[in-house]
Write an enzyme that holds these catalytic residues in place. Structure first.
Site, mmCIF file in Angstrom:
data_model
loop_
_atom_site.group_PDB
_atom_site.id
_atom_site.type_symbol
_atom_site.label_atom_id
_atom_site.label_comp_id
_atom_site.label_asym_id
_atom_site.label_seq_id
_atom_site.Cartn_x
_atom_site.Cartn_y
_atom_site.Cartn_z
ATOM 1 C CG ASP A 218 -8.642 10.146 19.035
ATOM 2 O OD1 ASP A 218 -7.686 10.655 18.424
ATOM 3 O OD2 ASP A 218 -8.711 10.119 20.273
ATOM 4 C CG HIS A 241 -9.320 14.281 17.219
ATOM 5 N ND1 HIS A 241 -8.920 13.926 18.478
ATOM 6 C CD2 HIS A 241 -10.600 14.738 17.351
ATOM 7 C CE1 HIS A 241 -9.908 14.156 19.345
ATOM 8 N NE2 HIS A 241 -10.937 14.628 18.678
#
Ligand SMILES: *[C@@H]1O[C@H](CO)[C@@H](O)[C@H](O)[C@H]1NC(C)=O
Ligand SMILES: *[C@@H]1O[C@H](CO)[C@@H](O)[C@H](O)[C@H]1NC(C)=O
Length: 397
Positions: A218, A241
């Site tokens: 993430d 991310h």
């Protein structure tokens, strides 16, 4: 008179630090019953050592050398003095069962302490078994899963040379804190581990993150509401991310974001590069003075992205404008490759258009069959300095 008072004050400070120095003591977890075999649950030994170190006056050090396993560890302050954890030879593994952490939200938690230093240490969250559990909160599954390390209301936090692995959820969460320094930080988790942000910081001021390598599933570094005076430097991200400010505007009474600088970072194969995200239909809020500089993008899907319609899993009222006002935003010297055609997207809110957005020396290349990189701007009129490729917002309105 005034100078005598100042001298007296200095004398007291010197005396205090001298006394503090005299009392510096070491607390070895082995002396508090740790097995140190990497199998037995040693959490009680850690909290025992903490309790003793916390109660004793002076600047104390907890030492842990070897392999340990532990369930939830709660380090509660206030303490009599600052505490250092010498973890340079420590390898701490979390119990695999997420239910062991029910009601904790974190695996290793520090709360209400002035002065915490962690030197080194490997914190392994043993998260692999939890990553494919059904969604948090559904079917009686444990919710939330525990963050590896969590700091709440800590003033004067230093994490130096820490390695954080395979967390069940965020690797490091810092909230309601002040004066935070993170140096030589490593995160290692697979690209498909959900919700495993490398660092998430909210409601905290005076933060510097200098030197980190973050591989995760993430956000690499995410900064939530109420962060002020934050410096992120020399961070390498990917997979993951990317760097994010937000998401903002999900909850009522969020505090403003004020002053974030992200510099000299490299992102490789990440989903996003430099991103600011806010929820649609949000309460009123603001984020000001955010600068991304000297950033290299290697095959990043959304290298530059302001998304004021951030709405994962359709959790929001679609079609409503975000009321989080974004202003004073700079993207400077950002170079490299985009893995998607839309290399730069500045999608601001119709209710509160972005203000003071500056694009300065940008070169993002896309090599696809469908042509070269493009940009799109909505509700923003950025100022352009130097050469900006793809040409920012010249066509799209
Ligand atoms: C920071 O900049 C230096 C000098 O340009 C470069 O060698 C280094 O790789 C950069 N670090 C990151 C993480 O981008
Ligand atoms: C570039 O990124 C895309 C999309 O994320 C990925 O499918 C591809 O394998 C990456 N290319 C390289 C060379 O890593």
């Amino acid at each position: 008179m005034k100078s005598i008072l100042i001298q007296a004050a200095w004398f007291c400070i010197l005396l205090a630090s001298f006394v503090t120095g005299l009392h510096a003591a070491f607390f070895d977890v082995m002396k508090f019953g740790a097995k140190g075999d990497g199998k037995a649950d040693d959490s009680k030994a850690f909290t025992g050592a903490w309790g003793a170190a916390c109660k004793a006056p002076g600047a104390n050090t907890i030492t842990a050398a070897g392999k340990f396993m532990a369930g939830p560890i709660w380090f509660q302050g206030p303490c009599k003095g600052p505490i250092t954890i010498d973890a340079q030879k420590m390898n701490l593994l979390a119990l695999p069962d997420p239910f062991a952490f029910k009601g904790h939200g974190g695996w290793v938690t520090f709360s209400q302490v002035i002065g915490v230093t962690i030197n080194g240490g490997i914190f392994d969250g043993n998260g692999a078994t939890t990553w494919n559990l059904p969604d948090c909160g559904k079917n009686g599954h444990i919710c939330p899963l525990p963050a590896n390390l969590q700091f709440n209301a800590v003033t004067g936090l230093r994490l130096i040379g820490l390695t954080n692995r395979n967390s069940k959820q965020f690797h490091l969460r810092i909230g309601s804190s002040k004066d935070v320094t993170i140096e030589r930080y490593t995160v290692d988790a697979p690209g498909n581990s959900p919700n495993t942000d490398g660092v998430h910081i909210g409601q905290t001021s005076k933060v510097s993150i200098i030197g980190a390598t973050i591989k995760t599933g993430d956000d690499c570094v995410s900064l939530g509401d109420g962060v002020q005076d934050v410096h992120v430097e020399k961070v390498t991200c990917g997979p993951g991310h990317g760097l994010a400010i937000g998401s903002l505007g999900k909850y009522p009474n969020e505090k403003p974001v004020l002053g974030v600088t992200v510099k000299n970072c490299t992102l490789t194969n990440t989903l996003n590069g430099a991103r600011i995200k806010t929820w649609p239909g949000s309460p009123v809020g603001s984020a000001t003075n955010m600068h991304f500089e000297d950033i290299i993008m290697n095959n990043v899907s959304n290298p530059i992205l302001i998304d004021q319609q951030y709405c994962p899993w359709n959790q929001c009222k679609a079609g409503l404008a975000s009321k989080v006002k974004l202003s004073g935003i700079g993207f400077k010297n950002i170079k490299g490759t985009s893995s998607s055609k839309m290399a730069m997207k500045i999608d601001c809110s119709p209710a509160v258009p972005c203000q003071g957005v500056v694009m300065n020396d940008i070169n993002l290349i896309y090599k696809g069959k469908d042509g070269s990189a493009v940009s799109k701007c909505t509700n923003v009129k950025p100022s352009i300095i130097g050469k900006v490729v793809p040409a920012a917002c010249s066509v799209h309105k």
